[in-house]
Design an enzyme around this catalytic site. Structure first.
Site, PDB file in Angstrom:
ATOM      1  N   GLU A 226       4.994   3.098   9.246  1.00 14.64           N
ATOM      2  CA  GLU A 226       5.372   4.355   8.586  1.00 14.64           C
ATOM      3  C   GLU A 226       4.270   5.409   8.707  1.00 14.64           C
ATOM      4  OE1 GLU A 226       7.083   1.303   5.203  1.00 14.64           O
ATOM      5  OE2 GLU A 226       5.955   3.040   4.535  1.00 14.64           O
TER       6      GLU A 226
ATOM      7  N   GLU B 197      25.419  29.572   1.324  1.00 12.85           N
ATOM      8  CA  GLU B 197      26.613  28.951   0.708  1.00 12.85           C
ATOM      9  C   GLU B 197      26.167  27.986  -0.389  1.00 12.85           C
ATOM     10  OE1 GLU B 197      29.569  29.613   0.548  1.00 12.85           O
ATOM     11  OE2 GLU B 197      30.290  27.805  -0.458  1.00 12.85           O
TER      12      GLU B 197
ATOM     13  N   SER C  50      -3.292   0.532  -4.027  1.00 11.54           N
ATOM     14  CA  SER C  50      -4.108   1.387  -3.141  1.00 11.54           C
ATOM     15  C   SER C  50      -4.259   0.574  -1.851  1.00 11.54           C
ATOM     16  CB  SER C  50      -5.472   1.624  -3.772  1.00 11.54           C
ATOM     17  OG  SER C  50      -6.037   0.365  -4.083  1.00 11.54           O
ATOM     18  N   LEU C  51      -4.047   1.227  -0.740  1.00 17.97           N
ATOM     19  CA  LEU C  51      -4.078   0.509   0.535  1.00 17.97           C
ATOM     20  C   LEU C  51      -5.516   0.407   1.037  1.00 17.97           C
ATOM     21  CD1 LEU C  51      -1.142   2.302   2.349  1.00 17.97           C
ATOM     22  CD2 LEU C  51      -1.150  -0.029   1.454  1.00 17.97           C
TER      23      LEU C  51
ATOM     24  N   LYS D 168       1.675   7.983   7.231  1.00 18.37           N
ATOM     25  CA  LYS D 168       0.984   7.988   5.936  1.00 18.37           C
ATOM     26  C   LYS D 168       0.987   9.429   5.434  1.00 18.37           C
ATOM     27  CE  LYS D 168      -3.132   6.443   3.470  1.00 18.37           C
ATOM     28  NZ  LYS D 168      -3.337   7.766   2.799  1.00 18.37           N
TER      29      LYS D 168
ATOM     30  N   LYS E  80       3.030  -2.458   7.297  1.00 20.39           N
ATOM     31  CA  LYS E  80       3.343  -3.392   6.204  1.00 20.39           C
ATOM     32  C   LYS E  80       4.105  -4.577   6.794  1.00 20.39           C
ATOM     33  CE  LYS E  80       4.170   0.526   3.123  1.00 20.39           C
ATOM     34  NZ  LYS E  80       5.215   1.306   2.412  1.00 20.39           N
TER      35      LYS E  80
HETATM   36  N1  LIG Z   1       1.227   7.587   1.638  1.00 18.72           N
HETATM   37  C1  LIG Z   1       2.197   6.986   2.326  1.00 18.72           C
HETATM   38  O1  LIG Z   1       2.863   7.612   3.165  1.00 18.72           O
HETATM   39  N2  LIG Z   1       2.475   5.604   2.067  1.00 18.72           N
HETATM   40  N3  LIG Z   1       1.893   4.869   1.091  1.00 18.72           N
HETATM   41  C2  LIG Z   1       2.476   3.681   1.176  1.00 18.72           C
HETATM   42  C3  LIG Z   1       2.193   2.559   0.287  1.00 18.72           C
HETATM   43  C4  LIG Z   1       1.199   2.506  -0.639  1.00 18.72           C
HETATM   44  C5  LIG Z   1       1.344   1.260  -1.243  1.00 18.72           C
HETATM   45  C6  LIG Z   1       2.425   0.642  -0.667  1.00 18.72           C
HETATM   46  O2  LIG Z   1       2.954   1.456   0.285  1.00 18.72           O
HETATM   47  N4  LIG Z   1       3.372   3.605   2.177  1.00 18.72           N
HETATM   48  C7  LIG Z   1       3.388   4.807   2.739  1.00 18.72           C
HETATM   49  N5  LIG Z   1       4.163   5.181   3.781  1.00 18.72           N
END
Ligand SMILES: NC(=O)n1nc(-c2ccco2)nc1N
Length: 331
Positions: free
Chosen positions: A121, A34, A81-82, A123, A298
């Site tokens: 969260e 649809e 960059s984390l 990654k 975070k």
């Molecule tokens: N790759 C990823 O899922 N990221 N990367 C960040 C991030 C990178 C810099 C700030 O936040 N957060 C999540 N969930």
């Protein structure tokens, strides 16, 4: 003519609503057949009446080929960059996850808080991009690049149905940058490789290569054929308006404006809360529809983030916690 304009407006509203329910709520209320029928009807109207095909039309008109490569885009706010933490040997949890324990303790001491609240969260393992909206309309999208400068892949991003071409609802800032990951869902990755094998084309090694390769196509018509998705997870530039005081509330706000946000995001308190989340997501990793390579913690409130600041480019207020490397099943 008025009836044609009305019909195209109705079709747009229905298609945009279907995109929102499918990509943001994961709760489609019409079948794919649809959806495609309505899209084809709108495309036919736009073919007959070209003035209907505006840049924010859900038909996502494919733009011109980027001859000679992509333009450069300078990120007004660098894409972070984390710093990341890995598991270590140790008798107890604080030993095994010493880097996370140190990360969390440093925040408790600096902010003089007990068991601070974190946004937690998955990654996502795709391609980081930044989306710029002016007055609620998508105007530019760029890859992360080196964090300072990326490539302008706007035309390709327009073909990603999970990315809203205009925001939903109201109350957004005049300028809003949303950052997130373009991913290729596992089911789309498998489908792509099935097709590639049947047609003697080169299969993709993994979904991440699929996302990166598809977005870096010079011809958006090719990108449009690759099924890509997107999940928002951070904010960049905000001008002429403000966002909620915490990251978790901002993620909810982004959903209301039409951005997919991973359903796995949550909030957790203190070291124990972080490790519980790490285990919970680790246990369901193989059943998620997209590849992940860890989780991200975070500090949730933006005031606390500002107070913690950064070490070089990596924030002191966030850290990625990677799973042990997985033996890559050859595909
Ligand atoms: N790759 C990823 O899922 N990221 N990367 C960040 C991030 C990178 C810099 C700030 O936040 N957060 C999540 N969930």
């Amino acid at each position: 003519p008025a009836d044609i304009v009305a019909r195209s407006a109705a079709l747009r509203a229905q298609i945009e609503q279907a995109n929102y329910r499918y990509h943001v709520l994961d709760d489609a209320d019409i079948t794919d057949a649809e959806y495609d029928r309505r899209m084809r009807e709108l495309e036919a109207l736009e073919a007959e009446w070209p003035e209907l095909a505006t840049t924010d039309s859900p038909t996502r008109k494919v733009g011109a080929r980027a001859s000679g490569g992509f333009a450069e885009v300078r990120h007004a706010l660098p894409m972070l960059s984390l710093g990341n933490a890995f598991e270590q040997e140790g008798e107890n949890e604080r030993e095994r996850f010493r880097e996370i324990a140190d990360f969390e303790r440093r925040i408790e001491h600096t902010l003089e808080r007990r068991t601070p609240v974190f946004s937690v969260e998955p990654k996502l393992d795709g391609l980081a991009i930044s989306l710029r909206y002016e007055d609620g309309v998508f105007v530019q999208g760029a890859t992360r690049g080196d964090g300072e400068t990326g490539e302008d892949v706007t035309a390709n991003l327009r073909t990603v149905r999970a990315i809203p071409l205009k925001l939903r609802g109201s109350g957004w800032p005049a300028v809003l940058e949303v950052r997130g990951e373009v991913v290729m869902l596992r089911k789309d990755f498998e489908a792509f490789n099935d097709y590639a094998r049947k047609h003697d084309e080169k299969p993709l090694a993994n979904p991440r290569n699929g996302a990166a390769g598809s977005l870096r196509q010079l011809d958006p018509a090719i990108t449009a054929k690759r099924r890509l998705s997107f999940f928002a997870y951070a904010i960049g530039v905000v001008e002429g308006g403000e966002l909620p005081p915490t990251h978790s509330a901002t993620l909810q706000q982004l959903r209301e404006w039409g951005f997919p946000v991973s359903p796995e995001v949550d909030v957790a308190r203190g070291f124990d809360g972080l490790i519980a989340y790490f285990r919970r997501i680790g246990a369901k990793r193989d059943s998620l529809p997209y590849d992940i390579d860890g989780v991200v913690y975070k500090l949730d409130d933006y005031a606390g983030q500002r107070e913690m600041g950064f070490v070089s480019r990596a924030p002191r207020w966030a850290i990625a916690h990677k799973f042990p490397a997985q033996e890559q099943t050859t595909r």
